[in-house]
Scaffold this motif. Structure first.
Motif, PDB file in Angstrom:
ATOM      1  N   UNK A  16      12.316  10.707 -17.566  1.00 35.14           N
ATOM      2  CA  UNK A  16      12.508  12.206 -18.017  1.00 35.14           C
ATOM      3  C   UNK A  16      12.757  13.001 -16.719  1.00 35.14           C
ATOM      4  N   UNK A  17      13.837  12.847 -15.931  1.00 31.81           N
ATOM      5  CA  UNK A  17      14.097  13.687 -14.762  1.00 31.81           C
ATOM      6  C   UNK A  17      15.549  14.358 -15.040  1.00 31.81           C
ATOM      7  N   UNK A  18      15.581  15.713 -15.021  1.00 31.04           N
ATOM      8  CA  UNK A  18      16.510  16.513 -15.607  1.00 31.04           C
ATOM      9  C   UNK A  18      17.628  16.325 -14.571  1.00 31.04           C
ATOM     10  N   UNK A  19      19.026  16.066 -14.913  1.00 27.07           N
ATOM     11  CA  UNK A  19      20.086  15.937 -14.007  1.00 27.07           C
ATOM     12  C   UNK A  19      21.232  16.378 -14.734  1.00 27.07           C
ATOM     13  N   UNK A  20      22.435  16.522 -13.874  1.00 26.37           N
ATOM     14  CA  UNK A  20      23.564  16.650 -14.460  1.00 26.37           C
ATOM     15  C   UNK A  20      24.366  15.430 -14.776  1.00 26.37           C
ATOM     16  N   UNK A  21      24.748  15.035 -15.953  1.00 25.61           N
ATOM     17  CA  UNK A  21      25.476  13.618 -16.255  1.00 25.61           C
ATOM     18  C   UNK A  21      26.773  13.798 -16.907  1.00 25.61           C
ATOM     19  N   UNK A  71      28.571   4.455 -23.985  1.00 26.40           N
ATOM     20  CA  UNK A  71      27.661   5.560 -24.709  1.00 26.40           C
ATOM     21  C   UNK A  71      26.176   5.636 -24.860  1.00 26.40           C
ATOM     22  N   UNK A  72      25.988   4.197 -25.100  1.00 27.50           N
ATOM     23  CA  UNK A  72      24.296   3.943 -25.241  1.00 27.50           C
ATOM     24  C   UNK A  72      23.840   4.030 -23.904  1.00 27.50           C
ATOM     25  N   UNK A  73      24.570   3.441 -22.719  1.00 24.71           N
ATOM     26  CA  UNK A  73      23.709   3.830 -21.469  1.00 24.71           C
ATOM     27  C   UNK A  73      23.731   5.210 -21.097  1.00 24.71           C
ATOM     28  N   UNK A  74      24.902   6.012 -21.342  1.00 22.89           N
ATOM     29  CA  UNK A  74      24.834   7.344 -21.037  1.00 22.89           C
ATOM     30  C   UNK A  74      23.504   8.202 -21.834  1.00 22.89           C
ATOM     31  N   UNK A  75      23.373   7.710 -23.093  1.00 18.75           N
ATOM     32  CA  UNK A  75      22.237   8.308 -23.913  1.00 18.75           C
ATOM     33  C   UNK A  75      21.007   7.884 -23.301  1.00 18.75           C
ATOM     34  N   UNK A  76      20.937   6.812 -22.942  1.00 15.97           N
ATOM     35  CA  UNK A  76      19.712   6.205 -22.428  1.00 15.97           C
ATOM     36  C   UNK A  76      19.271   6.740 -21.282  1.00 15.97           C
ATOM     37  N   UNK A  77      20.153   7.456 -20.327  1.00 18.57           N
ATOM     38  CA  UNK A  77      19.852   8.115 -19.198  1.00 18.57           C
ATOM     39  C   UNK A  77      19.448   9.377 -19.133  1.00 18.57           C
ATOM     40  N   UNK A  78      19.910   9.986 -20.143  1.00 21.07           N
ATOM     41  CA  UNK A  78      19.818  11.486 -20.492  1.00 21.07           C
ATOM     42  C   UNK A  78      18.255  11.944 -20.594  1.00 21.07           C
ATOM     43  N   UNK A  79      17.974  13.050 -19.931  1.00 16.74           N
ATOM     44  CA  UNK A  79      16.737  13.614 -19.983  1.00 16.74           C
ATOM     45  C   UNK A  79      16.689  15.021 -20.405  1.00 16.74           C
ATOM     46  N   UNK A  80      15.738  15.505 -21.034  1.00 14.55           N
ATOM     47  CA  UNK A  80      15.576  16.972 -21.407  1.00 14.55           C
ATOM     48  C   UNK A  80      16.004  17.974 -20.106  1.00 14.55           C
ATOM     49  N   UNK A  81      16.769  18.678 -20.519  1.00 16.50           N
ATOM     50  CA  UNK A  81      17.412  19.666 -19.470  1.00 16.50           C
ATOM     51  C   UNK A  81      18.591  19.201 -18.648  1.00 16.50           C
ATOM     52  N   UNK A  82      18.955  18.130 -19.075  1.00 18.79           N
ATOM     53  CA  UNK A  82      20.268  17.822 -18.275  1.00 18.79           C
ATOM     54  C   UNK A  82      21.412  18.568 -18.979  1.00 18.79           C
ATOM     55  N   UNK A  83      22.241  18.649 -17.988  1.00 15.79           N
ATOM     56  CA  UNK A  83      23.714  19.114 -18.334  1.00 15.79           C
ATOM     57  C   UNK A  83      24.628  18.214 -18.732  1.00 15.79           C
ATOM     58  N   UNK A  84      25.465  18.150 -19.736  1.00 18.22           N
ATOM     59  CA  UNK A  84      26.191  16.901 -20.187  1.00 18.22           C
ATOM     60  C   UNK A  84      27.797  17.241 -20.141  1.00 18.22           C
ATOM     61  N   UNK A  85      28.366  16.395 -19.565  1.00 16.64           N
ATOM     62  CA  UNK A  85      29.989  16.483 -19.883  1.00 16.64           C
ATOM     63  C   UNK A  85      30.339  15.174 -20.380  1.00 16.64           C
ATOM     64  N   UNK A  86      31.019  15.252 -21.222  1.00 17.57           N
ATOM     65  CA  UNK A  86      31.657  13.862 -22.146  1.00 17.57           C
ATOM     66  C   UNK A  86      33.074  14.331 -22.232  1.00 17.57           C
ATOM     67  N   UNK A  87      34.101  13.632 -21.387  1.00 17.97           N
ATOM     68  CA  UNK A  87      35.484  13.505 -21.293  1.00 17.97           C
ATOM     69  C   UNK A  87      35.924  12.375 -21.831  1.00 17.97           C
ATOM     70  N   UNK A  88      36.806  12.329 -23.046  1.00 21.98           N
ATOM     71  CA  UNK A  88      37.487  11.398 -23.719  1.00 21.98           C
ATOM     72  C   UNK A  88      38.859  11.846 -23.672  1.00 21.98           C
TER      73      UNK A  88
END
Length: 545
Positions: A16-21, A71-88
């Motif tokens: 649970x480490x907040x980062x931008x992903x 997407x599973x890996x991306x979700x697994x690494x997400x922590x509360x407070x993260x900013x998320x950018x998903x580009x498809x």
């Protein structure tokens, strides 16, 4: 299909480490259907996002299984407070209630099988919703085809966007540019970032109060630099050139630029212009206005009405030119080539020579009739004969002589007339009006000048009756817009024909008008004494280009 429950469990197990992903999937090369060429440009956003502090996962040209794995890996690494950018970026398909991002292995998916070939955007939005106020979903595609089965159509349908999630859709190149050049800029809200890209569709959370990425501690505040300064400058240069090649160059340099869509549309519109190549070829000839007048004169001489000889190629000239081209087996596009100019000039020269020959014959016949009538009437020198001649030939060969001889009769009458008669006539002549001459006849019905008064009345009535016709003829002459040089050439031409127009100084006098009337009569034209299109065309037929 929905993302497996394992994804949620992976999320719980992640640190649970907040980062931008950020997650980037760029699918350009599909097994079936057209490629989405610009999707690959999305990968250029990786370095920009990493520089902005994002942990980025990126892949290109992957199938549905690999997409779900990422997407599973991306979700697994997400922590509360993260900013998320998903580009498809790639192909999308939609049904009545859902939309899917398709893997490159999509083989004509239908409504029953599409879950095995792509990511449901509803699932992607649920993942984005875990970072409310800090999640951006970027969807890029192109207007290219991919075979789809029953129940699906291309594109992205209406999305149920969760609270706090921003969705941006658009051309794949434009999305890539936004993700690379604008989204990573700190200190700006998403609303402000999107305000410079009117070609993108933004939906969902769009606050203008909170920056998407905060400024680094100690960073200078103030207006952010314009990331599109070079783009705008290049676009201004492109618009100045305004050629399809210039617009192509803009798109090549800035495929996702601010004006890429407009540049493509303008280039296509220019290339679709009917007769564009012919128009450019004529423009390359750089015809002067006088050369254009010559073309119009030749068209009129050949029987094709250009609707004026003014050196301006409007609809009338283009229509006349098209008709001439069609009659002479040229491509009928309304634009000139050197070969056509030469052919038209040759035809006009032949036609001018024929008209001159016809005019000489007609003039000879008219002169013969003029002399014959003079011999029958005015040659004897009596007043009745002179007046009869002038009534028929007011501009005739002997008109000036007849007027001179009549003047002697008028002078003799004046000398012999009674004082009262002379006084009444002097008043009438001083006024020179219709009513004045009528007044003389009323006072002196048998006066010495009664016949002259009646002739003056008849002349005034004839002039009055033809006033509207004269005004129309004068307006037509003025509408030609002939410069003084052309008027001088016309006077010189009339003089060469022996029609005595007076000085060739570009100023039309009564002598000039009479000469024009004589010319028109000899050519079988409408006799007005004023220039019109046909008169000018024939008058200048014998003058060099």
């Amino acid at each position: 299909m929905r993302l497996p429950l394992i994804f949620a469990l992976l999320l719980l197990a992640a640190p649970a480490i907040a980062e931008n992903r950020a997650l980037i999937i760029a699918n350009s090369n599909y097994r079936l259907g057209d490629d989405v060429a610009a999707a690959a440009q999305s990968l250029s956003a990786r370095a920009a996002l990493e520089t902005a502090g994002f942990q980025v996962m990126a892949a290109a040209d992957i199938g549905a299984v690999s997409s779900r794995g990422m997407m599973a890996q991306f979700l697994a690494r997400q922590a509360p407070g993260d900013r998320l950018v998903i580009l498809l970026a790639g192909h999308f398909a939609r049904s009545e209630g859902e939309s899917w991002f398709l893997g490159t292995d999509a083989l004509r998916p239908d409504l029953a099988t599409v879950g095995g070939f792509g990511l449901a955007l509803g699932d992607v939005l649920e993942i984005a919703a875990t970072a409310p106020g800090g999640a951006v979903l970027l969807l890029g595609t192109e207007a290219v085809a991919l075979p789809l089965g029953r129940g699906l159509v291309p594109g992205i349908g209406a999305l149920a966007i969760p609270q706090g999630v921003t969705v941006v859709q658009g051309d794949a190149a434009a999305i890539a540019t936004f993700a690379t050049q604008i989204l990573p800029l700190p200190g700006q809200s998403l609303k402000a970032k999107l305000s410079v890209r009117s070609d993108l569709l933004a939906q969902g959370f769009l606050s203008d109060l909170v920056p998407f990425l905060p400024l680094a501690p100690g960073a200078a505040t103030g207006p952010a630099p314009d990331p599109f300064a070079a783009d705008r400058a290049f676009w201004e240069a492109t618009q100045a050139l305004a050629t399809p090649e210039a617009y192509d160059a803009y798109v090549a340099r800035y495929p996702g630029g601010l004006y890429a869509a407009e540049a493509k549309a303008v280039a296509a519109r220019i290339r679709a212009e009917p007769g564009r190549i012919a128009r450019l070829a004529e423009e390359a000839l750089a015809l002067s206005r006088d050369q254009r007048r010559e073309v119009q004169r030749q068209l009129a001489l050949l029987g094709y009405d250009p609707n004026g000889i003014d050196g301006l190629f409007g609809r009338g000239t283009r229509t006349a030119l098209t008709a001439w081209q069609r009659a002479n087996a040229f491509e009928a596009n309304g634009y000139l080539t050197i070969a056509q100019i030469n052919e038209m000039s040759a035809q006009a020269a032949v036609r001018a020579a024929a008209l001159e020959a016809e005019a000489r014959d007609r003039q000879a016949e008219q002169d013969q009739a003029d002399r014959l009538y003079w011999n029958q009437t005015g040659a004897a020198g009596d007043e009745l004969g002179l007046r009869a001649y002038l009534r028929r030939y007011p501009d005739g060969l002997f008109a000036d002589l007849a007027k001179e001889r009549l003047a002697t009769f008028d002078a003799a009458r004046a000398a012999n007339a009674a004082a009262a008669d002379r006084a009444e006539w002097a008043r009438a002549e001083a006024a020179g009006t219709h009513d004045a001459y009528l007044g003389y006849l009323a006072a002196m019905p048998q006066g010495s000048f009664a016949d002259t008064a009646r002739e003056r009345i008849a002349a005034i009535e004839a002039a009055s009756a033809g006033e509207s016709t004269r005004a129309e003829a004068e307006a037509r002459e003025q509408a030609l817009g002939l410069p003084p040089l052309a008027l001088s050439l016309i006077e010189a031409r009339l003089g060469m024909l022996g029609l005595e127009p007076g000085a060739a100084d570009g100023t039309f006098t009564d002598e000039t008008r009479r000469a024009i009337r004589r010319f028109q009569q000899a050519r079988g034209l409408t006799v007005t004494g004023y220039l019109d299109q046909d008169t000018v065309a024939q008058l200048l037929a014998g003058v060099g280009n």
